[in-house]
Structure formats: structure tokens, C-alpha cells
Design a protein around this motif. Structure first.
Motif, PDB file in Angstrom:
ATOM      1  N   VAL A 293       0.844  -1.205   0.000  1.00  0.00           N
ATOM      2  CA  VAL A 293       0.000   0.000   0.000  1.00  0.00           C
ATOM      3  C   VAL A 293       0.876   1.250   0.000  1.00  0.00           C
ATOM      4  CG1 VAL A 293      -1.662   1.324   1.354  1.00  0.00           C
ATOM      5  CG2 VAL A 293      -1.974  -1.132   1.066  1.00  0.00           C
ATOM      6  N   SER A 294       1.998   1.216   0.714  1.00  0.00           N
ATOM      7  CA  SER A 294       2.923   2.362   0.707  1.00  0.00           C
ATOM      8  C   SER A 294       3.472   2.601  -0.690  1.00  0.00           C
ATOM      9  CB  SER A 294       4.073   2.116   1.687  1.00  0.00           C
ATOM     10  OG  SER A 294       3.592   1.977   3.007  1.00  0.00           O
ATOM     11  N   LEU A 295       3.826   1.519  -1.394  1.00  0.00           N
ATOM     12  CA  LEU A 295       4.292   1.675  -2.774  1.00  0.00           C
ATOM     13  C   LEU A 295       3.182   2.225  -3.670  1.00  0.00           C
ATOM     14  CD1 LEU A 295       6.484  -1.489  -3.460  1.00  0.00           C
ATOM     15  CD2 LEU A 295       7.230   0.875  -3.257  1.00  0.00           C
ATOM     16  N   LEU A 296       1.947   1.757  -3.448  1.00  0.00           N
ATOM     17  CA  LEU A 296       0.825   2.269  -4.228  1.00  0.00           C
ATOM     18  C   LEU A 296       0.628   3.758  -3.971  1.00  0.00           C
ATOM     19  CD1 LEU A 296      -1.569   1.690  -6.122  1.00  0.00           C
ATOM     20  CD2 LEU A 296      -2.927   1.122  -4.094  1.00  0.00           C
ATOM     21  N   ILE A 297       0.753   4.162  -2.721  1.00  0.00           N
ATOM     22  CA  ILE A 297       0.621   5.582  -2.389  1.00  0.00           C
ATOM     23  C   ILE A 297       1.721   6.390  -3.057  1.00  0.00           C
ATOM     24  CG2 ILE A 297       0.758   7.254  -0.503  1.00  0.00           C
ATOM     25  CD1 ILE A 297      -0.605   5.179   1.283  1.00  0.00           C
ATOM     26  N   MET A 298       2.977   5.858  -3.013  1.00  0.00           N
ATOM     27  CA  MET A 298       4.083   6.572  -3.659  1.00  0.00           C
ATOM     28  C   MET A 298       3.834   6.721  -5.151  1.00  0.00           C
ATOM     29  SD  MET A 298       7.486   5.078  -1.789  1.00  0.00           S
ATOM     30  CE  MET A 298       8.529   6.081  -2.843  1.00  0.00           C
ATOM     31  N   ALA A 299       3.359   5.657  -5.782  1.00  0.00           N
ATOM     32  CA  ALA A 299       3.067   5.733  -7.214  1.00  0.00           C
ATOM     33  C   ALA A 299       1.960   6.747  -7.486  1.00  0.00           C
ATOM     34  CB  ALA A 299       2.669   4.354  -7.732  1.00  0.00           C
ATOM     35  N   CYS A 300       0.920   6.738  -6.650  1.00  0.00           N
ATOM     36  CA  CYS A 300      -0.182   7.688  -6.826  1.00  0.00           C
ATOM     37  C   CYS A 300       0.279   9.130  -6.639  1.00  0.00           C
ATOM     38  CB  CYS A 300      -1.313   7.360  -5.859  1.00  0.00           C
ATOM     39  SG  CYS A 300      -2.200   5.835  -6.267  1.00  0.00           S
ATOM     40  N   LEU A 301       1.166   9.354  -5.687  1.00  0.00           N
ATOM     41  CA  LEU A 301       1.674  10.711  -5.472  1.00  0.00           C
ATOM     42  C   LEU A 301       2.456  11.196  -6.683  1.00  0.00           C
ATOM     43  CD1 LEU A 301       2.831  10.520  -1.730  1.00  0.00           C
ATOM     44  CD2 LEU A 301       0.738  11.512  -2.658  1.00  0.00           C
ATOM     45  N   ASN A 302       3.253  10.305  -7.281  1.00  0.00           N
ATOM     46  CA  ASN A 302       3.973  10.676  -8.502  1.00  0.00           C
ATOM     47  C   ASN A 302       3.001  11.044  -9.612  1.00  0.00           C
ATOM     48  OD1 ASN A 302       6.537  10.335  -7.485  1.00  0.00           O
ATOM     49  ND2 ASN A 302       6.774   8.254  -8.233  1.00  0.00           N
ATOM     50  N   LEU A 303       2.004  10.178  -9.792  1.00  0.00           N
ATOM     51  CA  LEU A 303       1.028  10.420 -10.847  1.00  0.00           C
ATOM     52  C   LEU A 303       0.200  11.672 -10.567  1.00  0.00           C
ATOM     53  CD1 LEU A 303      -0.160   6.745 -11.369  1.00  0.00           C
ATOM     54  CD2 LEU A 303       1.366   8.050 -12.846  1.00  0.00           C
ATOM     55  N   LEU A 304      -0.085  11.903  -9.302  1.00  0.00           N
ATOM     56  CA  LEU A 304      -0.876  13.077  -8.950  1.00  0.00           C
ATOM     57  C   LEU A 304      -0.140  14.363  -9.298  1.00  0.00           C
ATOM     58  CD1 LEU A 304      -3.425  14.219  -7.709  1.00  0.00           C
ATOM     59  CD2 LEU A 304      -2.385  13.962  -5.448  1.00  0.00           C
ATOM     60  N   LYS A 430       4.526  19.920  -3.365  1.00  0.00           N
ATOM     61  CA  LYS A 430       5.676  19.775  -2.483  1.00  0.00           C
ATOM     62  C   LYS A 430       5.303  19.052  -1.185  1.00  0.00           C
ATOM     63  CE  LYS A 430       8.282  23.687  -4.304  1.00  0.00           C
ATOM     64  NZ  LYS A 430       8.943  24.983  -4.033  1.00  0.00           N
ATOM     65  N   ALA A 431       4.107  19.303  -0.684  1.00  0.00           N
ATOM     66  CA  ALA A 431       3.673  18.591   0.519  1.00  0.00           C
ATOM     67  C   ALA A 431       3.529  17.098   0.236  1.00  0.00           C
ATOM     68  CB  ALA A 431       2.353  19.176   1.018  1.00  0.00           C
ATOM     69  N   LEU A 432       2.971  16.777  -0.925  1.00  0.00           N
ATOM     70  CA  LEU A 432       2.851  15.365  -1.299  1.00  0.00           C
ATOM     71  C   LEU A 432       4.219  14.724  -1.467  1.00  0.00           C
ATOM     72  CD1 LEU A 432      -0.064  15.564  -3.912  1.00  0.00           C
ATOM     73  CD2 LEU A 432      -0.187  14.813  -1.540  1.00  0.00           C
ATOM     74  N   GLN A 436       5.881  11.430   0.284  1.00  0.00           N
ATOM     75  CA  GLN A 436       6.482  10.352  -0.492  1.00  0.00           C
ATOM     76  C   GLN A 436       7.903  10.053  -0.017  1.00  0.00           C
ATOM     77  OE1 GLN A 436       6.438  10.996  -4.696  1.00  0.00           O
ATOM     78  NE2 GLN A 436       7.569   9.143  -5.167  1.00  0.00           N
ATOM     79  N   LEU A 437       8.688  11.083   0.260  1.00  0.00           N
ATOM     80  CA  LEU A 437      10.053  10.874   0.751  1.00  0.00           C
ATOM     81  C   LEU A 437      10.043  10.176   2.115  1.00  0.00           C
ATOM     82  CD1 LEU A 437      11.788  14.238  -0.236  1.00  0.00           C
ATOM     83  CD2 LEU A 437      12.141  11.989  -1.249  1.00  0.00           C
TER      84      LEU A 437
END
Length: 822
Positions: A293-304, A430-432, A436-437
Motif C-alpha cells: 500500500v505504501s508503494l501504491l501511495i508513492m506511485a499515486c503521489l507521482n502520478l498526482l 511539495k507537501a505530497l 512520499q520521501l
């Protein structure tokens, strides 16, 4: 409605006309969604679905563990007689079952078949709730005279024959009639088994009959004890520990063995069958869900961030629609419908990839996860994927226009398009990125510790080399003969010694060097012995080892003090001890003084041995499956031996292999009471015992690499978006004399606070999260600060490069050309 239909059609067209937006979303979101769905399917099967073969109602597993040392815990219920005693102790209100799994080869119609064997107490399949498919149940009077087989073996070897009355199979040199067929027993821990476990053979012994024999005082890892009955009638852990003391005092007749057993800490445990069967897999599944789920969130943040940039570039279009009466809510609904085709394609890719991942799970997970054949993508997986996609699409549509208002869009219509308008607010992006970091730091911290620990376990120095060695063994199939072999006064000249000599002489016809020792240094079949220390009275654990001329040179085990044994020592009470044993006896500073001293390992004069040399310690297993810290003692004449198998070691020339057929031709007819022949390669054994560890290392390393790549893509994308939005300003600065290095420093400075906050929060969260995980997994490695610091330094360097490169690509362009293009 027409407007939404047109938006949907436009979304379909955008999949092909705007690949720089659609391809990253479909691939990234689809593959990460596949990983999440796979882990969810695993969790659903292990934790919620009914077991496919066992009736779980009122079924429990009873364990009584003896702690030999910190990492070596052995079940006391590893002997059928002890289970029979426990059943009599608690009465007939509970149904007890004893099951000892193993592997062997059977002969059916002159065809060899590798099977899983279950040596069990009568009635065990009935206690488990296994369905009887053919023949008689296991509670018949003459159960010990025949065998039962599993459904898979019945179908493959006997074509599901209805009449099994005259069917037989050959097992350990004897023919047995088949009394019945049970359903496949798959809901069991297969860590101690090799190969496919579906083809099974059951052999039974009555619990009551085992009480007629004395306790064998053996402890094995593998057997399980199952009890069915109301929870209120079950023994409590304290009851089991009290029973153990009573059993040891009354049933163990050898004083030394009784004192040794009573000196060990005992831990009783009663758990539901599913909990015992799943074990640590439950916590592992939850950790995997969090990671995926963390990887999914990271991917979504990139796409967002990509979507925010895309929709900010369409600000004039939104301004026109709002001037014509559209609300922000309507714009978001249009964006939702417009993005729907891409998200549906990502869902389809995720479901297909999840199905493929589930197919390769047996290769990836090995024996680390049970019930792999029951895991599948079902309707619930499809519904969950759609829920994920709808939620993510709604979030994207909402956040992409979070800063949209009519005034800024009208200003955008009136502007020239140069500079950075108010519509292009980067605070959310930047907050997202900070979030992600932080997630990247948490995942990379856990991954780095796991990878380093796996590498150290798999490739650590074992204390010996790995030549082209093989262990050749034959099972002693006759129990009466085995008992008589144990009754010798002197090994030299005994029947067992003569048999070993004949065995090694036959093997010497092979093109290799034969050693008369019972096992390779790399072995999971560890024999240990105990003797009372004459000074302290405590029991001392040792590993008695066989010695043969040249064996230390062959495996490069150094003699570090004194001398090696030789043929003149055979028949004399001379021994070699390991360095750790010498340190334990004489201390860190004077361990070499043990050479020439005598050690008393018993109560008689024959138990006094002289130390002639000290050798380097060796580890029997490389991957941490057994934490055996008992020191090795090498005897010139064996006094403590295993009579279950006749074995020897052969080292073949490099490049040559040893197969079962060539060995069988040599040892055929050695003794009819010998059973199954095995040839085990040292290199293949190492690959087998380290397979799970090495695979875990590669999978976790791949997860870490994916996390790092997602973080790099996210930061570089945000940096490129920032530099692109300020390209007009940067071009003006360069045209008026600003240096490229100064402009790059300006861009780096603006991103530096984001990196500092994200990496700092992530480092703290990573350490805290890993410390919490240590409380869930007893066997998890402790936090490795060097690995943690190293991976965070690598992440920091990667983030700085990710910021610098996109900015430099904008800055190095000709400023006049940039101004003309804007």
C-alpha cells in the motif's frame, strides 16, 4: 449527460494521443495495484477462508518446547509415547493425534514415486477431519499392517480405482496393502519437507502400544500434536509444564538424561490449529500489505503531481468553461469521467498482473507461505480493485483543481502565458513529495536491514570449504536390527563397523575420495549429546563428530592448536575439540592449554578422553534455520552414533557428478535390511537450505530498488515541473547576465527544504516503524545502523541528483531561444 459522454470519449482518445500521461499512469498504477491485490488475496486465503481439508472446529495444536539455547527450541512431543502418556493423563474427553511428516520414495508397479510420509497415531486423519474417500478408516485393529494414501497419489498412481482391496505399494523394502484413501492433507507446515506434498502415504501406530516401550530419549524437530475438544477441557500451558516434570521423574529412567531434561526451560502452548499452522505468516502478510500500500501511495503521489501539472497547463480551457457557467464541482466530475478509461485500463492490467504474480508465488515464496495453491484472483479481488481505482480517481479529480477559482482563471485568460501564474500553485505538490520521501525512508530502512541480514545468513563463513562433495546414505529399515546394532561394547570389530567398512569399500570403486564419516559438515540432521560437568554438575552439550584421515584437509577445516588425529589414535580415547569448547573450558586467554588435558564425559573410566588438538568451529547450517551453539568434538573411535542410516561422504573431482544409479549398482545387495538409498550433493544442499534466504534478499532488494526509483521519478518530475514553470524567469535572468551555476543553486535552494523535511521525518519514522516491527517478529534482525545510515545517504544523494538534472536541462538551453518559444 452528453457532456460527460464526450468527456469519456475524449478520455479514450487521450490514452493514444497523450502517451506521456496515459502510459505512466496505466503501467505504474496497474503494476502497483497488482502487488496490492496479490497480497490481499494471500491475506484472504490465509486468514479468512476455511481451510480446504481440515475441520477447524475445536481443533487445537499442543506444544511443549524445550529451550536448549537462545535459538534452538525442540518440541518434547516429538515421540509417540509421550503423546500417549499425555492422553492418559487428561482422560478420554479429548481426541489426540500425533503426526510426524517426512519424505521418502515408494515403488508402485516398478515406478519410483517421491512422496510425503506421515507416521501417525491411529485416528489422526479422523481427528483432523480429513475426508475418507475409499476403503477403511485408520482406527481398524490391524492398522499397522498396511498403509493409507492421499487422493493425489490415488489418482496419479492408481487411476482412482474403486476397488483397492488387492492394491499394494513398496515402502522401505517391504510391500504394504493399501487399506484406504484420505483427502490430501495440505494444511500443514511444509518447512521440514521437500518437493510436492500432495502425494502422501500414511502409516499408523496405536498410542496404547507405544506405552509398552521405554522412552527413547530422542528429540526431533517436525512432529506435531493435535487435540480436538472443547476449549474449556484443553490443558493450559502451566498444566503441560507440570505434566512434563511428572513425566520426566517417572518415565525417564536414565539419571543423566532426566537431569538434563529437567535442567532445560519448558514452555507450554495451546493454540488454534489455524494460528499454529499460519505461524508468523499472519504478521508477515500484514507487513506486506503495509509495504505494498505504501508503494501504491508513492506511485499515486507521482502520478498526482503529473496530473496537477497537466491540468494547470489547461487553465485557459477551465477558465472558458467557468465563464460559461460551469462550477468547480462540475469540472471535477468531468475530469473524473475523462480519466476513467485510463483508470479502467490500469485496473485490467492490475488484475492480469496479479493473476500472473499468484502463478509465480510458489517460486517467489517457496515454503514461506502455506496454501499457495488455494490463492487466486476472485470476484472480491475485482471489486476491491474497482474500489481502489474509483477512490484514487476521485482523489485525483479533487486535488488537481484544489486551487481553482474564477478570478485566477480569468487572470489566466488575460495573461500572456509567461511566468508562473497564480493558478500554478506548488504547495500541494511539495507537501505530497514530503510524504512520499517519508514513506521511501521507512520502506528503505526496513529493506536495507533485511537485505543485509539475508546476505550475512546465506553467505557467511561456515568454517569449511564447499568442494564437489556428496553424502551417500541408506536407511536402516529393520527396527529389530537397528536395536541390536546399538548394543556393542566396542565399535572396532562390531557389526556396524564392519558394515560401514564394506559400504565404504564398495564406494571406493567410484572415481572419488571416500571418507568414513556419517554426514557432510553442511547438514540439517544435527546430533547432540550431553554429559555432566564434573566441576559444576551442569549438563554440557556437545556435537559428537566422526573423524576420518584427511577429512580436515579435504574441507579446509584448520587445526589451530596441537595436532590432527591419525590412524594410531584409533582405539585410543583421543579427541579433537573445537575452539569454542576450549575457550569455554579454559577461558579466552588460555584456550590453547587444553591440548594434552583430559575431559571426563561420563561416570566411568571409559568416559575420560584426552585432547590432542583444537580445530576451528564450524556451522552445520548457513541460513539461520538452526542456531546450534553446541561445540564439536571429534572422536577417533565413535561412541555416540546414529543407527538410523548407513552413510559416508565422497568428494568427486571437479566437473564430475555422482548420480543415484551409479551408486545403486555398487551397493546393491550389501544387506537386505537396508532400505532407501540417497545421494545428496553438498552444493545442492547449500542451494536448497539458502534458497528462501537468497530469494528473500532478492525480492526485498527489488522492492527497495522500486521504492528508490519511484522516489527519484517523483522528485525529478516535480523539479522538472518547477523549472519548466519558471523557464521564462530563468531565461530573463540568464539574458541579463546570471550564471548557470547561480541559477542551479537557486533551484536547488528552493527544493532543499522539501528534501530536508521529507528525509528527516522519514529517517525518524523508519527507525520507529522498524522498532515496532521487532515487537511483531521474534526472529526479525535487530536494527543495523550502518545499513540504515547507508541507505539514507544513498537516498539523499539520489534526491539531490534528481533535483539537479531536470533543472540543469532547462538552464543549459539558449535563453534567447527559450524567450522566443514562450
Amino acid at each position: 449527460m452528453r457532456l460527460y459522454i464526450n468527456a469519456f470519449k475524449q478520455g479514450i482518445a487521450r490514452v493514444f494521443t497523450l502517451p506521456r500521461l496515459s502510459l505512466p499512469l496505466i503501467s505504474t498504477l496497474g503494476l502497483t495495484l497488482a502487488a496490492v491485490l496479490t497480497v490481499v488475496a494471500v491475506a484472504n486465503t490465509l486468514l479468512f477462508k476455511p481451510l480446504p481439508d481440515v475441520n477447524e472446529t475445536d481443533l487445537h495444536q499442543v506444544e511443549l518446547q524445550l529451550e536448549f539455547n537462545e535459538g534452538l527450541i525442540v518440541p518434547f512431543f516429538s515421540d509417540l509415547r509421550r503423546v500417549a502418556s499425555a492422553k492418559n493423563y487428561w482422560g478420554n474427553d479429548l481426541e489426540w493425534a500425533y503426526i510426524s511428516p517426512g519424505n521418502t520414495t515408494i515403488d508402485v508397479a516398478n515406478s519410483d514415486i517421491n512422496v510425503t510420509t506421515f507416521n501417525a497415531s491411529t485416528g489422526s486423519p479422523e481427528v483432523l477431519g480429513l475426508a475418507l474417500l475409499n476403503g477403511q478408516g485408520s482406527n481398524i485393529e490391524n492398522a499397522e499392517e498396511g498403509v493409507w494414501i492421499s487422493k493425489s497419489l490415488w489418482e496419479s498412481a492408481y487411476s482412482s480405482a474403486t476397488d483397492m482391496t488387492h492394491m499394494t505399494l513398496r515402502l522401505e523394502g517391504s510391500d504394504y496393502p493399501i487399506f484406504g484413501v484420505f483427502d490430501n492433507y495440505t494444511s500443514l507446515n511444509t518447512a521440514s519437507l521437500t518437493g510436492d506434498t500432495a502425494e502422501q502415504v500414511w502409516r499408523f501406530q496405536k498410542l496404547e502400544q507405544s506405552l509398552a516401550q521405554p522412552d527413547t530419549i530422542t528429540l526431533n524437530i517436525g512432529p506435531i500434536t493435535v487435540v480436538r475438544g472443547p476449549k474449556g477441557d484443553l490443558p493450559q500451558p502451566s498444566d503441560l509444564e507440570n505434566w512434563f516434570v511428572d513425566y520426566a521423574n517417572n518415565e525417564i529412567t536414565i539419571d543423566r538424561a532426566r537431569e538434563f531434561l529437567l535442567s532445560k526451560k519448558t514452555v507450554g502452548e495451546v493454540s488454534s490449529y489455524r494460528d499454529a499452522f499460519i505461524g508468523d505468516s499472519e504478521q508477515l502478510v500484514f507487513v506486506l500489505i503495509i509495504a505494498m500500500v505504501s508503494l501504491l501511495i508513492m506511485a499515486c503521489l507521482n502520478l498526482l503531481n503529473m496530473f496537477i501539472a497537466h491540468y494547470q497547463s489547461r487553465s485557459k480551457e477551465f477558465a472558458i468553461q467557468m465563464c460559461m457557467g460551469s462550477s468547480v464541482g462540475k469540472l471535477r466530475r468531468l475530469i473524473f469521467v475523462e480519466n476513467l478509461p485510463m483508470f479502467l485500463m490500469a485496473t485490467l492490467l492490475g488484475l492480469l498482473a496479479a493473476g500472473w504474480l499468484i502463478e509465480v508465488l510458489p517460486v517467489l515464496a517457496g515454503d514461506n507461505l502455506p496454501l499457495l495453491d488455494q490463492i487466486s484472483v476472485d470476484v472480491s479481488s475485482v471489486i476491491l480493485a474497482l474500489i481502489f481505482i474509483v477512490f484514487i480517481n476521485v482523489a485525483f479529480a479533487t486535488i488537481a483543481l484544489l486551487y481553482v477559482d474564477k478570478m485566477t482563471l480569468t487572470d489566466s485568460l488575460n495573461s500572456s502565458g509567461k511566468g508562473t501564474p497564480a493558478q500554478q500553485n506548488q504547495t500541494i505538490s511539495k507537501a505530497l513529495m514530503v510524504v512520499q520521501l517519508s514513506l521511501a525512508c521507512v520502506l528503505l530502512t526496513a529493506a536495507s536491514v533485511s537485505v543485509k541480514d539475508s546476505y550475512n545468513n546465506a553467505y557467511r563463513n561456515l568454517g569449511y570449504s564447499m568442494p564437489n562433495a556428496y553424502e551417500v546414505s541408506m536407511a536402516v529399515a529393520d527396527d529389530t536390527w537397528r536395536t541390536s546394532l546399538e548394543e556393542f561394547d566396542n565399535y572396532q570389530g562390531s557389526e556396524w563397523q564392519q558394515l560401514r567398512q564394506a559400504f565404504t569399500e564398495r564406494l571406493s570403486a567410484l572415481d572419488g575420495e571416500v571418507f568414513d564419516i556419517n554426514a557432510l559438515p553442511l547438514t540439517g540432521n544435527v546430533s547432540m549429546s550431553a554429559y555432566p560437568d564434573p566441576d559444576s554438575g551442569d549438563s554440557v552439550m556437545i556435537r559428537p563428530m566422526m573423524w576420518a584421515p584427511g577429512v580436515f584437509d579435504a574441507f579446509e577445516i584448520p587445526v589451530i592448536a596441537g595436532r590432527d588425529l591419525n590412524l594410531d589414535d584409533v582405539g585410543l580415547p583421543n579427541i579433537l575439540i573445537s575452539q569454542s569448547f576450549a575457550i569455554e573450558r579454559a577461558g579466552e586467554a588460555n584456550w590453547m592449554s587444553m591440548v594434552g588435558k583430559e575431559i571426563k564425559m561420563g561416570d566411568t573410566a571409559e568416559d575420560i578422553f584426552k585432547v590432542v588438538g583444537i580445530v576451528h568451529d564450524i556451522d552445520p547450517m548457513p541460513s539461520g534455520t538452526l542456531n546450534v551453539d553446541a561445540p564439536e568434538v571429534y572422536f577417533s573411535s565413535p561412541t555416540r552414533m546414529n543407527f538410523n542410516t548407513l552413510s559416508a561422504v565422497i568428494i568427486m573431482p571437479d566437473g564430475e557428478s555422482l548420480n543415484l544409479e551409479s551408486v545403486a549398482n555398487l551397493v546393491n545387495g550389501l544387506d537386505p535390511r537396508l532400505g532407501e538409498l540417497r545421494v545428496d550433493s553438498m552444493s545442492e544442499r547449500w542451494e536448497s537450505v539458502t534458497q528462501a534466504t537468497r530469494l528473500n534478499m532478492l525480492v526485498v532488494a527489488g522492492l527497495a530498488l522500486l521504492t528508490l526509483v519511484l522516489a527519484v521519478i517523483g522528485v525529478s518530475g516535480l523539479s522538472q515541473m518547477t523549472a519548466g514553470q519558471r523557464s521564462y524567469e530563468l531565461a530573463v535572468r540568464m539574458a541579463t547576465g546570471a550564471k548557470q551555476a547561480r541559477l542551479l543553486q537557486l533551484l536547488m535552494k528552493e527544493s532543499l527544504w522539501m528534501l530536508i523535511i521529507g528525509l528527516s521525518l522519514g529517517a525518524i519514522a523508519g527507525v520507529l516503524a522498524y522498532q515496532y516491527m521487532l515487537g511483531l517478529f521474534e526472529n526479525a534482525p535487530s536494527l543495523d545502523w550502518s545499513a540504515t545510515i547507508g541507505i539514507n545517504v544513498l537516498l539523499t544523494f539520489a534526491m539531490l541528483v534528481s533535483v539537479a538534472i531536470p533543472g540543469w536541462r532547462i538552464i543549459r538551453k539558449d535563453p534567447m531561444r527559450t524567450l522566443r518559444e514562450l
